[in-house]
Scaffold this motif. Sequence first.
Motif, PDB file in Angstrom:
ATOM      1  N   ALA A   1       2.194   9.393  11.240  1.00 47.69           N
ATOM      2  CA  ALA A   1       2.671   8.885   9.950  1.00 47.69           C
ATOM      3  C   ALA A   1       3.656   7.743  10.098  1.00 47.69           C
ATOM      4  O   ALA A   1       4.028   7.119   9.092  1.00 47.69           O
TER       5      ALA A   1
ATOM      6  N   ARG B   1       5.042  10.296   2.652  1.00 46.50           N
ATOM      7  CA  ARG B   1       4.670   9.258   1.685  1.00 46.50           C
ATOM      8  C   ARG B   1       5.058   7.916   2.286  1.00 46.50           C
ATOM      9  O   ARG B   1       6.239   7.605   2.427  1.00 46.50           O
TER      10      ARG B   1
ATOM     11  N   THR C   1       0.837  -1.203   0.000  1.00 47.61           N
ATOM     12  CA  THR C   1       0.000   0.000   0.000  1.00 47.61           C
ATOM     13  C   THR C   1       0.867   1.246   0.000  1.00 47.61           C
ATOM     14  O   THR C   1       1.974   1.260   0.548  1.00 47.61           O
ATOM     15  N   HIS C   2       0.345   2.263  -0.656  1.00 48.74           N
ATOM     16  CA  HIS C   2       1.037   3.551  -0.711  1.00 48.74           C
ATOM     17  C   HIS C   2       0.064   4.607  -0.210  1.00 48.74           C
ATOM     18  O   HIS C   2      -1.040   4.739  -0.723  1.00 48.74           O
ATOM     19  N   GLU C   3       0.511   5.369   0.772  1.00 46.50           N
ATOM     20  CA  GLU C   3      -0.371   6.372   1.378  1.00 46.50           C
ATOM     21  C   GLU C   3       0.361   7.700   1.452  1.00 46.50           C
ATOM     22  O   GLU C   3       1.555   7.761   1.773  1.00 46.50           O
ATOM     23  N   GLU C   4      -0.358   8.754   1.154  1.00 46.39           N
ATOM     24  CA  GLU C   4       0.205  10.102   1.262  1.00 46.39           C
ATOM     25  C   GLU C   4      -0.541  10.851   2.347  1.00 46.39           C
ATOM     26  O   GLU C   4      -1.758  10.974   2.290  1.00 46.39           O
ATOM     27  N   ARG C   5       0.201  11.324   3.327  1.00 42.94           N
ATOM     28  CA  ARG C   5      -0.443  12.013   4.456  1.00 42.94           C
ATOM     29  C   ARG C   5       0.099  13.434   4.565  1.00 42.94           C
ATOM     30  O   ARG C   5       1.307  13.643   4.695  1.00 42.94           O
TER      31      ARG C   5
ATOM     32  N   HIS D   1       4.991   3.882   2.470  1.00 44.72           N
ATOM     33  CA  HIS D   1       4.907   2.634   1.716  1.00 44.72           C
ATOM     34  C   HIS D   1       4.905   1.478   2.715  1.00 44.72           C
ATOM     35  O   HIS D   1       5.813   1.354   3.537  1.00 44.72           O
ATOM     36  N   LYS D   2       3.834   0.663   2.648  1.00 42.13           N
ATOM     37  CA  LYS D   2       3.736  -0.480   3.549  1.00 42.13           C
ATOM     38  C   LYS D   2       3.740  -1.768   2.741  1.00 42.13           C
ATOM     39  O   LYS D   2       2.976  -1.918   1.789  1.00 42.13           O
TER      40      LYS D   2
END
Length: 682
Positions: free
Chosen positions: A89, A112, A66-70, A114-115
């Motif tokens: 974060a 950004r 998963t890619h998340e932008e916080r 990345h999990k």
Amino acid sequence: MPDLLLELFCEEIPARMQAGAAENLRKLVTDALVDRGLVYEGAKAFVTPRRLALAVHGLPAHQPDTHEERKGPRVGAPEAAIQGFLKAAGLDTIEQATIESDPKKGEFYVARIHKHGRTTPEVIAEIVPEIIRAFPWPKSMRWGSGTLRWVRPLQSILCTFGPETEEPEVVRFEVDGLKSGDTTRGHRFLSSGEIRVRRLDDWMTKLEAAFVVADRDRRKDIILADAKDLALAQGLELVEDEGLLDEIAGLVEWPVVLMGSFDAGFLDVPDEVIRATIRINQKCFVLKDPKTGRLANRFILVSNLKASDGGKAIVAGNERVIRARLSDAKFFWDTDRRTNATVPLAERLAKFGNVTFHEKLGSQFERIERIAALAKALAPLVGASPGLAEQAALYAKSDLRTEVVGEFPEVQGLMGKYYARLEGLPEEIALAAEEHYKPQGPGDRVPAAPVSVAVALADKLDTLTGFWSIDEKPTGSKDPYALRRAALGVVRIVLDNGLRLKLSEFVEPDLLAFFADRLKVHLREQGARHDLVDAVFALPDQDDLLLVVKRVEALGRFLSSDDGRNLLAGAKRAANILRIEEKKDGVSYDGGVDLVLLHEPEERALAEAIAALGPKIETALAAEDFEGAMALMAGLRAPVDAFFEKVTVNAEDKALRANRLRLLADIRTATRTIADFDRIEG
């Protein structure tokens, strides 16, 4: 792609809970997998008396990354805000974030993240224990010193995961001290020791070798096929019973079908009583002689054992129990026949005075008297003799005080028919005794004999009006007095028999609305639109269900045509304008179009069409010619379309505006002779 196999092995699961448990396990596990990004290709649940299992096919080996932008605080924000952002974060330092600029907000931090997805076994090991601990059994128990609640003591958990081409791994977890593994057990008596399994096909094959048919549907097929074969070999027919078949499939892991017999002298007892006795007490099927159409003195039993003597001892044991139970049934039957031959009906009815129907609705005797009076009043409307309908209603529930019905409540009504015939009563009364409870469900037949119809309607209407009067109405999913079923029964009796019955003469207005809801349910099952039922019921005096249905059917056909669809659009447009303007002006524009103020040819044409067609539509409706009324109504389509295309309703001249609004009100009035078009969707 890898597959999951899960088996929860325990002591006997009650048959009535098995199907629901299998579906719950499938849904809970697959929903949890999908929620975590693990999409599968297929899943099937299995259940036997001692195990609940699930196979999930085509799972990925791990979760997707998963890619998340916080978005974080602005650059230069207070340290507390920075630290809160880092913690949320999952960053160690602010240098791990990037800085972005916004023309209005300036520079701010962005994380950004990345999990990497976890492996599927890790996810399974997390969700399965949670599902086991919170599993929704209707009833559950604790045992020993543990805290886990399960339907019966849980003895082992099998959980494997892997592709077909490789050795699957055991998904390791623990529930209340019970560790998962890759072993199961076979039949309680016909097999011993642990069985190591790898995946679904291996599990099913090895269980079958250990005398366990894991697939519930296959167990049912085996039972049904073997039972029919045994019956055919004796020149008999199996009396099929889907409910009993379901129950028996939940009692055995290795079905062995056997045949037993009983003394032919018991065939003097009505077939239904014999069947109820054998079904309830021994969970056995009965057989029918195709030559006579009556039961034979044989029965089919299903054992969970492959006995060394071929089942002789098992059959003999069942025969002893059935002989004793049939002896009781015959005693009850003989006692009832003597009683009914010597005790007058009035004396039997008097005993109902000591039986409370409901604390707020009086005794059973008072209820029977109400039903009899109502049946007498309904009789002329359904083509029955009032005297015969009243007599049938007084007799219909008399079998509730008999020995047979006391022992086997499911044959109430049916026994009333037998007793009425023994007493030499008219066949109409005998049929009414059996049929006045009908229909009891969607698949049940509807009474058609006039006397039966009168008593069945009276019984249901008394139930509904009584409980409505004491405010005991259905709420949500709760309907303890089966009032929805009673109302739907009235609907089906009226419609199936083509009865003209004005319900408002028998029920209160709020109960009439309840009938409208049941009618919607019934018509929706027939493919009709519920909004059309609403539109017709919105008209005044719509209490004749047969006419409502005819009007709904005609309306549906009309609205499926171009004329109908366009007129609906125009009528709804007129109603919407009126709703807005009448609310704004605080007046109603119904009635009184001034012909002098009709300046435009399109508004004159519309007024003339309404004036010309209105009386014709009313004549057609009075003759109950709904198709004709709709055809006439179609004549308004063209002038309505032309009016909206060429005429401005909200003219600057106040008198002209009011007159045009009154013309719209005439459209509303004209269409409302058919239905309330405002309630029609589209």
